[in-house]
Design a protein around this motif. Structure first.
Motif, PDB file in Angstrom:
ATOM      1  N   ARG A 214       0.876  -1.178   0.000  1.00 49.86           N
ATOM      2  CA  ARG A 214       0.000   0.000   0.000  1.00 49.86           C
ATOM      3  C   ARG A 214       0.911   1.225   0.000  1.00 49.86           C
ATOM      4  NH1 ARG A 214      -2.675   0.084   4.970  1.00 49.86           N
ATOM      5  NH2 ARG A 214      -4.529   1.119   4.164  1.00 49.86           N
TER       6      ARG A 214
ATOM      7  N   TRP B  94       1.349   5.591  -0.140  1.00 50.68           N
ATOM      8  CA  TRP B  94       0.806   6.933   0.031  1.00 50.68           C
ATOM      9  C   TRP B  94       1.823   7.956  -0.484  1.00 50.68           C
ATOM     10  CZ3 TRP B  94       0.170   2.995   3.372  1.00 50.68           C
ATOM     11  CH2 TRP B  94      -1.124   2.708   3.833  1.00 50.68           C
TER      12      TRP B  94
ATOM     13  N   ASP C  99      -5.403   3.332   7.335  1.00 52.33           N
ATOM     14  CA  ASP C  99      -5.491   4.555   6.533  1.00 52.33           C
ATOM     15  C   ASP C  99      -5.479   5.790   7.437  1.00 52.33           C
ATOM     16  OD1 ASP C  99      -5.554   3.166   4.187  1.00 52.33           O
ATOM     17  OD2 ASP C  99      -7.734   3.254   3.943  1.00 52.33           O
TER      18      ASP C  99
END
Length: 203
Positions: free
Chosen positions: A5, A7, A34
C-alpha cells in the motif's frame, strides 16, 4: 510478489516543495491503518532553519572542527559546508566543502588510487580540469588519497582550485571535496584541512 500500500504527499513549502512517500506491506494493514497513515502525513511541519547541531547529528560521521565554515545542508550521508552568507553550492561565489560517506570501495592500494581518480573525474561544472598532484598522505595513521587540481568555472571563467581527500575503512569510504576560487584558495584550503583533521567515526 508482495502486495504494498502506497501513500504520496506533495506539499508546497515556501519557495519549494516536499514529497513524502510511504510504503506499507498489505499484511500490515491492521497496524498501519489509513487513518494512522493520514495522521502521520498530516503531521508534516516546515522549519525555515534547522540548528547545525541537529544536522550534524544526522551524519554517519563526526565533524569535530568546522574550521570556521558553516554547515548549511545535509542530504543523507552528505554534508555541505561553506564560508559565506549564502546557502549555495556554487563554489564560484563561496568556498565549498562536501563530505560524504558511502559503502564499498576497493581493498587494494592500486585499485584505490584508480578509484580516487575516477571519483574526481565526476566533478561537474568546470572546464580544463588539470590534476596538479596525486599523493597518499598519512592522517592519524590512516592512508588518505589526496588529489589537487585546477580548472575554470564554466559560467564565470574564473580560475578555481580543488582538493579531494579519500579515506577507506571497513567496507566503506569517506570522501571530502573542497572547491574555491584561486584568489581565495590559501584561506579556504586552511579551513578545509581543519575540517579534514577533525573528521572521525561517531562515538
Amino acid at each position: 510478489g508482495i502486495a504494498l500500500r502506497k501513500w504520496l504527499l506533495l506539499a508546497n513549502i515556501s519557495d519549494s516543495a516536499a514529497l513524502v512517500t510511504a510504503l506499507v506491506p498489505e499484511s500490515a494493514k491492521s497496524t498501519y491503518s489509513d487513518a494512522a497513515m493520514r495522521g502521520m502525513l498530516a503531521s508534516l511541519e516546515y522549519r525555515a532553519n534547522v540548528p547545525s547541531e541537529e544536522l550534524l547529528g544526522l551524519l554517519p560521521f563526526k565533524i569535530g572542527d568546522l574550521g570556521g565554515l558553516r554547515l548549511f545542508r545535509v542530504e543523507g550521508p552528505i554534508a555541505f559546508l561553506t564560508d559565506g552568507p549564502k546557502d549555495t553550492s556554487d563554489a564560484n561565489e563561496q568556498p565549498l566543502l562536501i563530505i560524504s560517506a558511502a559503502p564499498g570501495g576497493p581493498a587494494e592500494q592500486p585499485q584505490r588510487e584508480n578509484f580516487a581518480r575516477n571519483l574526481f573525474a565526476d566533478v561537474p561544472g568546470f572546464t580544463g580540469m588539470r590534476i596538479v598532484s596525486n599523493d597518499i598522505i598519512l592522517l592519524g595513521g590512516v592512508q588518505t588519497y589526496q588529489i589537487m587540481a585546477e580548472a575554470k568555472d564554466t559560467v564565470s571563467d574564473a580560475n578555481m582550485k580543488f582538493v579531494q581527500w579519500l579515506r577507506f575503512g571497513a567496507g566503506a569510504y569517506l570522501r571530502m571535496v573542497g572547491i574555491s576560487r584561486a584568489d581565495n584558495w590559501s584561506d579556504a584550503f586552511a579551513r578545509f584541512r581543519a575540517v579534514r583533521d577533525g573528521l572521525g567515526p561517531k562515538e
